[in-house]
Design an enzyme around this catalytic site. Structure first.
Site, PDB file in Angstrom:
ATOM      1  N   HIS A 498       0.824  -1.219   0.000  1.00  0.00           N
ATOM      2  CA  HIS A 498       0.000   0.000   0.000  1.00  0.00           C
ATOM      3  C   HIS A 498       0.858   1.270   0.000  1.00  0.00           C
ATOM      4  CE1 HIS A 498      -4.134  -0.952  -0.186  1.00  0.00           C
ATOM      5  NE2 HIS A 498      -4.219  -1.621   0.956  1.00  0.00           N
ATOM      6  N   GLU A 556      -6.222  -1.485  -3.837  1.00  0.00           N
ATOM      7  CA  GLU A 556      -6.297  -2.754  -3.112  1.00  0.00           C
ATOM      8  C   GLU A 556      -5.840  -3.919  -3.995  1.00  0.00           C
ATOM      9  OE1 GLU A 556      -6.839  -3.118   0.046  1.00  0.00           O
ATOM     10  OE2 GLU A 556      -7.341  -1.025   0.414  1.00  0.00           O
ATOM     11  N   ASP A 560      -2.948  -6.505  -3.196  1.00  0.00           N
ATOM     12  CA  ASP A 560      -3.149  -7.965  -3.160  1.00  0.00           C
ATOM     13  C   ASP A 560      -2.088  -8.687  -3.988  1.00  0.00           C
ATOM     14  OD1 ASP A 560      -5.356  -7.990  -1.511  1.00  0.00           O
ATOM     15  OD2 ASP A 560      -6.843  -8.155  -3.107  1.00  0.00           O
ATOM     16  N   HIS A 621     -12.437  -2.339  -2.140  1.00  0.00           N
ATOM     17  CA  HIS A 621     -11.973  -3.730  -2.250  1.00  0.00           C
ATOM     18  C   HIS A 621     -12.795  -4.472  -3.303  1.00  0.00           C
ATOM     19  CE1 HIS A 621     -10.806  -2.667   1.936  1.00  0.00           C
ATOM     20  NE2 HIS A 621      -9.723  -3.344   1.609  1.00  0.00           N
ATOM     21  N   ARG A 627     -10.596 -11.377  -5.488  1.00  0.00           N
ATOM     22  CA  ARG A 627      -9.321 -11.248  -4.764  1.00  0.00           C
ATOM     23  C   ARG A 627      -8.536 -12.564  -4.805  1.00  0.00           C
ATOM     24  NH1 ARG A 627     -10.008  -7.287   0.416  1.00  0.00           N
ATOM     25  NH2 ARG A 627      -7.745  -7.213   0.116  1.00  0.00           N
TER      26      ARG A 627
END
Length: 659
Positions: A498, A556, A560, A621, A627
């Site tokens: 991040h 995000e 990931d 997200h 994800r």
């Protein structure tokens, strides 16, 4: 796992198929997921702690938490007091026009007073958000900050898209129902509600969509109050701020605005909107934020609304909500109760060690990456190395005197739940305003310890892993390292990344907004980030037949992908030093395969169509299945571990890669 599914075709189904079958979404939820199940288990622990009789280990702060929880659970007393505390507050503002009807008189006090009182007494931002926080361009000093407000519905699309007319109608209906319960005339109130909705539609239209707000440097603007009043003269900004600031303020006071285009349009909107409609809307937002804490007929009206907005069929059990509110509102006190028996030093030491290995992995990937110039790469390494790690909880939780100081201005009574809610709101507002003109306390935690989550804070260059996440599925001292690296390891890598995603990369190692990349490297980054945006925009959420918003979720998604890659690299390095781990009996999977399996199982879960729509529109997200599929299909390591043929769904020929 659903072992009948082909891992190279749909790894989410393979990893989570059976979990999703066995976990039906409860009536009081809009979704069910691994995270929610872990949070529920944590809640049960907190319930026990809050219900324990006070003893010698308690201090002023933990006693207040237990008292707050007790007042929340005292339904007979809440019933006896009823909605009087709320009515009293509305009267103190001269009444809610739609409830008062013809009796309402335009108050002598100006609009700025109303907005300022809501901010100072109830921590409520209507028309605009205001808070005190680190200046993005000088992260060691706190400054007054202003932004567009959070709308009442989860995103502006609910006001502006034809496909959301049902939800908007439910919202209007809810407003009307609550107004009637508080004494509005059912004949005249509907027209007033329509005017309020029209006003909020205008404000929604004036606000910037979330996906357009990720580039902090393009929306940040520092200016003096005098300049702000010149650009948006319809609101007397100084008068608004004076209503709640404790020290005198002048026209040259600097403020940071993140929403100038919105403020300019908002100024015109409030200028042409009748005072009555403005007061109706502003007080409705106060009423709406109190509603979750009201019971009986208020609660049933709220559930009717949530049924249409989120698909939730009934309210959660009382104790669960009381635990949640106590933890949100007195989080440090609840954290102190939690860590007494539920957090050991060993977890902290393990996390520190894993963070070290993940930083190394990040630095190795940094050295390998071709698209960054050497100068920027060196600075990036310095930034990664200077990240502060916060693990478990802040030290002061173990010092009763320091902890009690935290809540010294908060008064909690045993039997007045709504009064306690208002007291906490006032405390929150006061607490935030105390920071004004003070240097930033870089050691201060901004999150409660008993949560299943992790955070990155760009202004402090902090990575935070609260005590609540250091538990299975993420971490256990009894797990093989492959599972721990695939769990908490990826979470750590995610938070580190991040600092280098579309937003985090704009801040330097000290948390200041600064362009420390050269233009060629920025272009190369944007190209790679665009690949991720395009890839994720192709994922369709079947429940609502809509695609993921690749722009809104890019930060995000980048985190990931980077986190997964770093964690696997760190795990393989651990194996090189310590040797391969013994195979788990009866599982018939290698540890490399287990690493990716545990990562995927963190995201098991399903959601109702209403919730899917809300998340697509308002969440940064991606949905759980995305994800899993997104990062794994970009991972060469994954394809190798599961022998996925090139060109198969989980091993496409074109992969996206930022970090």
């Amino acid at each position: 796992m659903d072992r009948t599914a082909a891992p190279c075709t749909d790894f989410f189904q393979y990893a989570c198929g059976t979990w999703n079958k066995l976990h039906v979404i409860p009536e009081d939820r809009s979704s069910v997921s691994t995270f929610e199940v872990l949070s529920d288990q944590l809640q049960v622990i907190l319930k026990r702690l809050l219900e324990e009789q006070p003893d010698h280990r308690d201090n002023n702060a933990t006693l207040k938490a237990k008292l707050f929880y007790k007042s929340c659970m005292d339904i007979p007393k809440i019933r006896e007091i009823g909605d009087e505390p709320l009515r009293q507050i509305l009267r103190s503002f001269g009444g809610w026009p739609m409830v008062e009807g013809d009796k309402w008189q335009e108050p002598v006090y100006p609009l700025e007073d109303l907005l300022g009182r809501l901010r100072g007494e109830f921590n409520e931002g209507v028309l605009l958000e205001q808070w005190v926080g680190p200046d993005d361009k000088n992260s060691s000093s706190n400054i007054l900050q202003l932004d567009q407000m959070q709308l009442a519905l989860p995103s502006r699309d609910y006001y502006l898209k034809k496909s959301s007319e049902i939800q908007l109608a439910a919202y209007r209906h809810y407003m009307l129902d609550i107004a009637v319960l508080l004494g509005a005339d059912p004949e005249n109130a509907p027209l007033e509600c329509d005017r309020v909705i029209d006003l909020e539609k205008e404000l929604a239209n004036a606000s910037l969509p979330e996906a357009d707000r990720h580039d902090t440097s393009s929306i940040y603007r520092k200016l003096t109050l005098r300049e702000l009043e010149r650009e948006v003269p319809q609101l007397r900004w100084r008068a608004y701020l004076e209503k709640f600031l404790v020290s005198p303020i002048t026209d040259v006071e600097p403020v940071v605005s993140y929403a100038m285009p919105y403020f300019i349009r908002m100024g015109h909107i409030i200028q042409r909107t009748p005072k009555r409609t403005l007061h109706n809307y502003i007080l409705w937002r106060l009423v709406m934020s109190v509603m979750p804490h009201m019971i009986d007929e208020y609660e049933s009206k709220r559930i009717e609304f949530k049924k249409i907005l989120l698909g939730i069929l009934r309210e959660r059990v009382r104790w669960s909500r009381c635990v949640e509110w106590t933890n949100k509102k007195l989080g440090m006190a609840v954290g102190a109760l939690f860590i007494r028996e539920n957090f050991n030093q060993e977890s902290k030491d393990t996390a520190v060690e894993m963070i070290r290995t993940l930083r190394e992995a990040f630095n190795e990937l940094l050295a390998e990456n071709q698209w960054m110039d050497d100068e920027t790469r060196t600075v990036a390494k310095i930034k990664a190395d200077s990240m502060n790690e916060r693990i478990g909880y802040p030290e002061f939780l173990q010092d009763p005197v320091e902890l009690s100081k935290e809540y010294v201005t908060l008064n909690v009574t045993e039997d007045q739940f709504l009064k306690n809610i208002f007291a906490v709101l006032k405390y929150d507002a006061y607490h935030n305003l105390q920071k004004w003109r003070q240097p930033v306390d870089k050691d201060k935690w901004s999150t409660e310890p008993a949560v299943v989550n992790a955070f990155y804070n760009p202004n402090k260059n902090d990575i935070v892993f609260p005590a609540g996440i250091l538990q299975p599925l993420f971490y256990s001292k009894h797990f093989p390292k492959s599972l721990n690296y695939g769990g908490i390891g990826v979470v750590i890598g995610h938070e580190i990344t991040h600092g280098f995603d579309d937003k985090g990369r704009q801040f330097d190692k000290d948390g200041n907004l600064l362009q420390w990349w050269n233009n060629a490297t920025i272009r190369a980054f944007r190209e790679r980030a665009q690949c991720i945006v395009d890839q994720y925009s192709r994922y369709k959420v079947q429940e609502v037949d809509q695609y993921v918003d690749g722009r809104m979720t890019q930060g995000e998604n980048i985190a990931d992908n980077g986190g997964l890659k770093q964690a696997f690299q760190a795990y393989r390095k651990w194996v090189r030093v310590h040797g391969e781990e013994p195979v788990l009996p009866g599982v018939n999977l290698t540890h490399d395969q287990l690493f990716f399996l545990n990562y995927a199982q963190i995201w098991c879960g399903t959601m109702r169509p209403e919730d899917a729509l809300t998340k697509i529109r308002s969440s940064v997200h991606s949905p759980g299945f995305v994800r899993v599929l997104g990062p794994l299909s970009n991972s060469d390591d994954f394809a190798k571990a599961y022998n996925c043929p090139k060109g198969s769904p989980m091993n496409p020929t074109r992969k996206c890669n930022v970090w």
